[in-house]
Design a protein around this motif. Structure first.
Motif, PDB file in Angstrom:
ATOM      1  N   PRO A  10       0.828  -1.204   0.000  1.00 43.17           N
ATOM      2  CA  PRO A  10       0.000   0.000   0.000  1.00 43.17           C
ATOM      3  C   PRO A  10       0.867   1.260   0.000  1.00 43.17           C
ATOM      4  CG  PRO A  10      -0.030  -1.043   2.159  1.00 43.17           C
ATOM      5  CD  PRO A  10       0.670  -1.996   1.236  1.00 43.17           C
ATOM      6  N   LYS A  11       0.312   2.338  -0.568  1.00 48.48           N
ATOM      7  CA  LYS A  11       1.030   3.599  -0.650  1.00 48.48           C
ATOM      8  C   LYS A  11       0.551   4.557   0.432  1.00 48.48           C
ATOM      9  CE  LYS A  11       1.427   3.096  -5.675  1.00 48.48           C
ATOM     10  NZ  LYS A  11       1.036   3.659  -6.988  1.00 48.48           N
ATOM     11  N   ILE A  12       1.469   5.405   0.874  1.00 54.82           N
ATOM     12  CA  ILE A  12       1.131   6.432   1.865  1.00 54.82           C
ATOM     13  C   ILE A  12       1.572   7.781   1.311  1.00 54.82           C
ATOM     14  CG2 ILE A  12       3.289   6.069   3.159  1.00 54.82           C
ATOM     15  CD1 ILE A  12       1.604   6.686   5.717  1.00 54.82           C
ATOM     16  N   PHE A  13       0.651   8.746   1.305  1.00 49.24           N
ATOM     17  CA  PHE A  13       0.905  10.064   0.720  1.00 49.24           C
ATOM     18  C   PHE A  13       1.254  11.061   1.816  1.00 49.24           C
ATOM     19  CE2 PHE A  13       0.563  12.991  -2.783  1.00 49.24           C
ATOM     20  CZ  PHE A  13       0.238  14.200  -2.208  1.00 49.24           C
ATOM     21  N   LEU A  14       2.340  11.815   1.617  1.00 48.33           N
ATOM     22  CA  LEU A  14       2.756  12.837   2.568  1.00 48.33           C
ATOM     23  C   LEU A  14       2.453  14.209   1.975  1.00 48.33           C
ATOM     24  CD1 LEU A  14       4.126  13.940   5.082  1.00 48.33           C
ATOM     25  CD2 LEU A  14       6.348  13.521   4.013  1.00 48.33           C
ATOM     26  N   ALA A  15       1.508  14.923   2.609  1.00 49.13           N
ATOM     27  CA  ALA A  15       1.120  16.261   2.172  1.00 49.13           C
ATOM     28  C   ALA A  15       1.696  17.297   3.128  1.00 49.13           C
ATOM     29  CB  ALA A  15      -0.401  16.380   2.129  1.00 49.13           C
TER      30      ALA A  15
ATOM     31  N   ILE B 160       4.828   8.251  -1.051  1.00 50.86           N
ATOM     32  CA  ILE B 160       4.715   9.247  -2.119  1.00 50.86           C
ATOM     33  C   ILE B 160       4.700  10.623  -1.459  1.00 50.86           C
ATOM     34  CG2 ILE B 160       3.298  10.166  -3.985  1.00 50.86           C
ATOM     35  CD1 ILE B 160       2.249   7.424  -4.522  1.00 50.86           C
ATOM     36  N   TYR B 161       5.790  11.378  -1.639  1.00 54.18           N
ATOM     37  CA  TYR B 161       5.873  12.743  -1.109  1.00 54.18           C
ATOM     38  C   TYR B 161       5.702  13.696  -2.278  1.00 54.18           C
ATOM     39  CZ  TYR B 161       7.687  16.817   1.432  1.00 54.18           C
ATOM     40  OH  TYR B 161       7.853  18.044   2.017  1.00 54.18           O
ATOM     41  N   TRP B 162       4.788  14.632  -2.144  1.00 52.65           N
ATOM     42  CA  TRP B 162       4.418  15.456  -3.285  1.00 52.65           C
ATOM     43  C   TRP B 162       5.612  16.212  -3.866  1.00 52.65           C
ATOM     44  CZ3 TRP B 162       4.786  20.731  -3.905  1.00 52.65           C
ATOM     45  CH2 TRP B 162       5.096  21.485  -2.769  1.00 52.65           C
ATOM     46  N   LYS B 163       6.595  16.561  -3.033  1.00 49.99           N
ATOM     47  CA  LYS B 163       7.758  17.291  -3.536  1.00 49.99           C
ATOM     48  C   LYS B 163       8.637  16.439  -4.451  1.00 49.99           C
ATOM     49  CE  LYS B 163       8.603  21.069  -0.286  1.00 49.99           C
ATOM     50  NZ  LYS B 163       9.599  21.695   0.595  1.00 49.99           N
ATOM     51  N   ASP B 164       8.504  15.099  -4.321  1.00 45.20           N
ATOM     52  CA  ASP B 164       9.305  14.204  -5.155  1.00 45.20           C
ATOM     53  C   ASP B 164       8.632  13.892  -6.490  1.00 45.20           C
ATOM     54  OD1 ASP B 164      11.162  14.096  -3.129  1.00 45.20           O
ATOM     55  OD2 ASP B 164      10.293  12.288  -2.223  1.00 45.20           O
ATOM     56  N   MET B 165       7.426  14.417  -6.702  1.00 45.49           N
ATOM     57  CA  MET B 165       6.700  14.170  -7.947  1.00 45.49           C
ATOM     58  C   MET B 165       7.196  15.156  -9.005  1.00 45.49           C
ATOM     59  SD  MET B 165       2.911  13.651  -6.286  1.00 45.49           S
ATOM     60  CE  MET B 165       2.121  13.562  -7.892  1.00 45.49           C
ATOM     61  N   ASN B 166       7.962  14.654  -9.969  1.00 47.67           N
ATOM     62  CA  ASN B 166       8.585  15.537 -10.956  1.00 47.67           C
ATOM     63  C   ASN B 166       8.244  15.171 -12.397  1.00 47.67           C
ATOM     64  OD1 ASN B 166      10.004  13.180 -11.140  1.00 47.67           O
ATOM     65  ND2 ASN B 166      11.917  13.992 -10.314  1.00 47.67           N
ATOM     66  N   GLN B 167       7.137  14.416 -12.585  1.00 44.92           N
ATOM     67  CA  GLN B 167       6.747  14.078 -13.940  1.00 44.92           C
ATOM     68  C   GLN B 167       6.211  15.312 -14.654  1.00 44.92           C
ATOM     69  OE1 GLN B 167       5.551  12.672 -11.184  1.00 44.92           O
ATOM     70  NE2 GLN B 167       5.426  10.447 -11.336  1.00 44.92           N
ATOM     71  N   PRO B 168       6.420  15.385 -15.974  1.00 39.97           N
ATOM     72  CA  PRO B 168       5.855  16.521 -16.713  1.00 39.97           C
ATOM     73  C   PRO B 168       4.338  16.430 -16.733  1.00 39.97           C
ATOM     74  CG  PRO B 168       6.775  14.877 -18.209  1.00 39.97           C
ATOM     75  CD  PRO B 168       7.168  14.465 -16.825  1.00 39.97           C
ATOM     76  N   GLY B 169       3.689  17.589 -16.883  1.00 39.64           N
ATOM     77  CA  GLY B 169       2.234  17.600 -16.943  1.00 39.64           C
ATOM     78  C   GLY B 169       1.627  18.428 -15.829  1.00 39.64           C
ATOM     79  N   ASN B 170       0.322  18.327 -15.708  1.00 36.70           N
ATOM     80  CA  ASN B 170      -0.439  19.107 -14.736  1.00 36.70           C
ATOM     81  C   ASN B 170      -0.215  18.557 -13.332  1.00 36.70           C
ATOM     82  OD1 ASN B 170      -2.709  19.940 -13.036  1.00 36.70           O
ATOM     83  ND2 ASN B 170      -3.511  20.878 -14.899  1.00 36.70           N
ATOM     84  N   ILE B 171       0.441  19.346 -12.459  1.00 36.60           N
ATOM     85  CA  ILE B 171       0.777  18.867 -11.109  1.00 36.60           C
ATOM     86  C   ILE B 171      -0.476  18.633 -10.277  1.00 36.60           C
ATOM     87  CG2 ILE B 171       1.086  21.232 -10.283  1.00 36.60           C
ATOM     88  CD1 ILE B 171       2.872  18.031  -9.032  1.00 36.60           C
ATOM     89  N   ASN B 172      -1.511  19.469 -10.466  1.00 40.17           N
ATOM     90  CA  ASN B 172      -2.748  19.292  -9.693  1.00 40.17           C
ATOM     91  C   ASN B 172      -3.420  17.968 -10.035  1.00 40.17           C
ATOM     92  OD1 ASN B 172      -2.528  21.782  -8.340  1.00 40.17           O
ATOM     93  ND2 ASN B 172      -3.452  22.863 -10.063  1.00 40.17           N
TER      94      ASN B 172
ATOM     95  N   GLY C 152      -2.615   8.317   4.357  1.00 36.73           N
ATOM     96  CA  GLY C 152      -2.133   9.677   4.169  1.00 36.73           C
ATOM     97  C   GLY C 152      -1.533  10.245   5.442  1.00 36.73           C
ATOM     98  N   ILE C 153      -0.606  11.180   5.263  1.00 39.82           N
ATOM     99  CA  ILE C 153      -0.054  11.971   6.366  1.00 39.82           C
ATOM    100  C   ILE C 153      -0.155  13.425   5.936  1.00 39.82           C
ATOM    101  CG2 ILE C 153       1.984  12.492   7.754  1.00 39.82           C
ATOM    102  CD1 ILE C 153       3.016   9.671   7.034  1.00 39.82           C
ATOM    103  N   CYS C 154      -0.843  14.239   6.712  1.00 38.56           N
ATOM    104  CA  CYS C 154      -1.062  15.640   6.353  1.00 38.56           C
ATOM    105  C   CYS C 154      -0.466  16.550   7.425  1.00 38.56           C
ATOM    106  CB  CYS C 154      -2.556  15.923   6.181  1.00 38.56           C
ATOM    107  SG  CYS C 154      -3.314  15.021   4.807  1.00 38.56           S
ATOM    108  N   TYR C 155       0.644  17.205   7.086  1.00 39.21           N
ATOM    109  CA  TYR C 155       1.266  18.184   7.969  1.00 39.21           C
ATOM    110  C   TYR C 155       0.728  19.555   7.565  1.00 39.21           C
ATOM    111  CZ  TYR C 155       4.991  20.947  10.179  1.00 39.21           C
ATOM    112  OH  TYR C 155       5.707  21.859  10.914  1.00 39.21           O
ATOM    113  N   PHE C 156      -0.265  20.022   8.329  1.00 42.51           N
ATOM    114  CA  PHE C 156      -1.007  21.228   7.983  1.00 42.51           C
ATOM    115  C   PHE C 156      -0.175  22.501   8.074  1.00 42.51           C
ATOM    116  CE2 PHE C 156      -4.382  18.327   9.300  1.00 42.51           C
ATOM    117  CZ  PHE C 156      -5.342  18.552   8.329  1.00 42.51           C
ATOM    118  N   SER C 157       0.683  22.589   9.072  1.00 36.27           N
ATOM    119  CA  SER C 157       1.199  23.866   9.540  1.00 36.27           C
ATOM    120  C   SER C 157       2.206  24.507   8.584  1.00 36.27           C
ATOM    121  CB  SER C 157       1.835  23.694  10.914  1.00 36.27           C
ATOM    122  OG  SER C 157       0.894  23.151  11.823  1.00 36.27           O
ATOM    123  N   GLN C 158       2.058  25.816   8.445  1.00 36.09           N
ATOM    124  CA  GLN C 158       2.972  26.631   7.662  1.00 36.09           C
ATOM    125  C   GLN C 158       3.333  27.854   8.496  1.00 36.09           C
ATOM    126  OE1 GLN C 158       1.616  27.636   3.704  1.00 36.09           O
ATOM    127  NE2 GLN C 158       2.733  29.572   3.723  1.00 36.09           N
TER     128      GLN C 158
END
Length: 368
Positions: free
Chosen positions: A218-223, A252-264, A277-283
């Motif tokens: 299974p995959k785990i997404f880090l936002a 799967i960490y969104w910053k490591d996604m570097n494929q061409p195309g629409n990022i959204n 999923g793991i969601c680190y809200f704070s900025q």
């Protein structure tokens, strides 16, 4: 845990009295469809025990007729196993064959093979059935078919993809092969009482129309925000990089996604493919002052509201927030949040954070 196709297939086999040739072929087509559509296995081949010149052999089953061109003795004239399927049959050992050096094409592999299942070391060359097939092959899984200690043949699952071996995959494919032993016994039994199996097969067909469990890790997404605190991201990634979790999860960490195309669009597709999923809200916006990143809130909403592919429950995820954060914009269960605690100088209290994160991650995996 929901029943897999292998579980349902075995229940079907135990519920019927007789399997004629038409139904046996239909079952084989259902297995082939499941393997292709759900597991990504492109070829399923059934080899049944036979004889050639009074020598034990394996003969490929051809959906209603046995193709004489695809018959091969178990051993060569000098006593060596003739093929990988013959080795699995003769040794009564399941094989998970990949190239010994990287993810090479098994048909043109010069470095030899590795058996990831039984660990057999002396392996014969890969042999085709004599047909011209240019399609590459990177994984070949061969499982003996037995019924009450009677060796009936082997099942061969093959794909051009390199597939890592997992306990889930071994269990599911073993269930399918074990059930084939029951079905072959029924197919060959002259004394079996003829009964109707159409309704049971229709139920099995309907199962394929619903989502089924995947056998890959299974995959785990880090936002996180683009400016997320590096110490928190580093602590999360370091834990996920521990062998305990790399064996169970693909990150799967969104910053490591570097494929061409629409990022959204890529983000939406990545989240949809993840079980966790793991969601680190704070900025950070000022010293010791944080806001919730709007993109992470949106991604968290997808996890919070999405129904999982396997069970009618929300997809499982871990929210992470800094202590100095505003009220949540919508209702997440407060007790589920992993709060980030810091020292007076602003540095992360790493040990308690990591320990709590491991506990939450273990619960996440155990409950799903």
């Amino acid at each position: 845990m929901p029943l897999t196709f292998g579980d349902q297939l075995k229940l079907f086999a135990l519920s019927v009295d007789v399997v004629d040739i038409d139904r046996f072929n239909r079952i084989n087509r259902l297995i082939d469809e499941y393997c292709r559509e759900t597991l990504g296995i492109e070829s399923t081949k059934l080899h049944l025990a036979s004889e050639v010149d009074n020598q034990p052999a394996l003969k490929q089953y051809g959906m209603g007729a046995l193709d004489i061109e695809h018959v091969r003795t178990i051993k060569t004239s000098n006593g060596n196993y003739n093929s990988l399927t013959s080795l699995a049959y003769g040794k009564r050992k399941p094989l998970w064959i990949v190239s010994a050096n990287g993810k090479q094409n098994l048909k043109k592999c010069s470095s030899g093979f590795s058996d990831l299942w039984s660990g057999l070391k002396t392996l014969p060359d890969y042999k085709t059935n004599g047909s011209i097939d240019e399609k590459e092959l990177r994984t070949s899984i061969i499982i003996p078919i037995c019924h009450k200690n009677d060796m009936l043949g082997v099942m061969n699952f093959e794909t051009s993809d390199y597939i890592e071996i997992t306990d889930e995959a071994k269990s599911e494919l073993s269930k399918i092969t074990e059930t084939l032993g029951i079905l072959i016994h029924l197919f060959r039994s002259a004394d079996a009482q003829k009964t109707s199996t159409t309704a049971a097969l229709d139920n099995l067909q309907q199962l394929l129309s619903r989502p089924l469990p995947k056998l890959t890790k299974p995959k785990i997404f880090l936002a996180s925000s683009a400016d997320a605190e590096a110490d928190v991201i580093s602590a999360v990634c370091n834990v996920l990089d521990e062998s305990t979790y790399t064996e169970k999860l693909d990150l799967i960490y969104w910053k490591d996604m570097n494929q061409p195309g629409n990022i959204n669009q890529q983000l939406l597709e990545a989240i949809a493919s993840c079980r966790y999923g793991i969601c680190y809200f704070s900025q950070k916006v000022a010293d010791n002052d944080y806001i919730d990143n709007i993109n992470v809130v949106f991604e968290a909403g997808m996890f919070h509201g999405r129904v999982d592919e396997i069970t009618p429950e929300p997809a499982s995820w871990i929210p992470i927030r800094e202590k100095q954060s505003p009220e949540l914009p919508f209702d997440f269960a407060q007790e589920r949040i992993l709060w980030v605690e810091r020292n007076k100088n602003g540095t992360l209290k790493t040990k308690p954070f990591v320990n709590t994160f491991r506990k939450k991650l273990d619960i996440l995996i155990r409950n799903n």
